[in-house]
Write a protein that holds these residues in place. Sequence first.
Motif, short mmCIF file in Angstrom:
data_model
loop_
_atom_site.label_atom_id
_atom_site.label_comp_id
_atom_site.label_asym_id
_atom_site.label_seq_id
_atom_site.Cartn_x
_atom_site.Cartn_y
_atom_site.Cartn_z
N VAL A 63 0.87 -1.17 0.00
CA VAL A 63 0.00 0.00 0.00
C VAL A 63 0.91 1.22 0.00
CG1 VAL A 63 -0.19 -0.08 2.53
CG2 VAL A 63 -1.82 1.28 1.21
N ALA A 64 0.59 2.19 -0.85
CA ALA A 64 1.38 3.41 -0.97
C ALA A 64 0.65 4.54 -0.26
CB ALA A 64 1.60 3.76 -2.44
N VAL A 65 1.41 5.35 0.47
CA VAL A 65 0.85 6.52 1.16
C VAL A 65 1.67 7.74 0.77
CG1 VAL A 65 0.52 7.62 3.42
CG2 VAL A 65 -0.12 5.23 3.09
N GLU A 66 0.99 8.80 0.32
CA GLU A 66 1.66 10.00 -0.18
C GLU A 66 0.80 11.23 0.15
OE1 GLU A 66 3.54 13.08 -1.86
OE2 GLU A 66 4.44 11.10 -1.52
N PRO A 67 1.40 12.29 0.72
CA PRO A 67 0.61 13.45 1.11
C PRO A 67 0.30 14.44 -0.01
CG PRO A 67 2.88 13.75 1.81
CD PRO A 67 2.78 12.36 1.23
N ASP A 68 1.14 14.51 -1.04
CA ASP A 68 0.96 15.53 -2.07
C ASP A 68 -0.06 15.08 -3.12
OD1 ASP A 68 1.67 16.84 -4.81
OD2 ASP A 68 2.67 18.11 -3.33
N PRO A 69 -1.13 15.83 -3.34
CA PRO A 69 -2.18 15.38 -4.27
C PRO A 69 -1.68 15.19 -5.70
CG PRO A 69 -2.99 17.18 -2.90
CD PRO A 69 -1.52 17.09 -2.65
#
Length: 254
Positions: A63-69
């Motif tokens: 699962v990938a998690v990234e804050p920048d839209p």
Amino acid sequence: MERPGLASSFGTAAAAYAEHRPDYAEAAVRWALERAPGARVLDLGAGTGKLTGTLVALGVDVVAVEPDPAMLAELRRALPTARALSGGAEAIPLPDASVDAVPAGNALHWFDMALAGPEIARVLVPGGVLSGLWNVVDDRVDWVAGLARVAGSAAIGPRDTVGEWRAATAGLLPTGPGSPFGEPERAEFPHGQRRTAESLVATLATRAGVLVLPEPEREAVLDRIRAYLAHRPETASGGFTLPMATGVLRARRR
């Protein structure tokens, strides 16, 4: 500029980042994961999915998690079947003890580890592995060392070279008495990226230090790099392989 401003600069160049940044040496990714007790993996600070793609190819449950839209949108476009969530290292949108490994590709140095360390420990199972991976240029090669000098720290900083990345990333992981993590291990793995002079300039233009420069300064840096590459026999015409390594820092959760 402060770290949050630099970290948030990548979204302005998300498409270029996705096009020009390299992936990670597969041997390095395997080493980052080899001590994990299982195959549930969180790619934290996943960006446009450079590391996510390698993890998918290795067959792990990622699962990938990234804050920048904008970066997250590029990841979802490139890897439409991958599970990708909005979130950051300081507030991970996953349950307690839900993953066996947390690798972070060219991202660990952006985390506020006072908050992210306990949060990463929360989502890891006991014995799980936290790792940081960095793609660095091989400044043991003469023309690459010259490029680093010409480009300056905005484009190629100490953390971006084989000779300096270990010292530049020292102290990133919370260790010692009371820490949830054991003593870190480090290793480097040979890597390379096929480039032309213009595509290498485009790659360096996605560095945070370059992205935040005022436009005249940014163009001056890139013009210096172009001139250098135009006069080096290794890079003056056609394609070449940029000598690189993937450096890995890993530690187990106690």
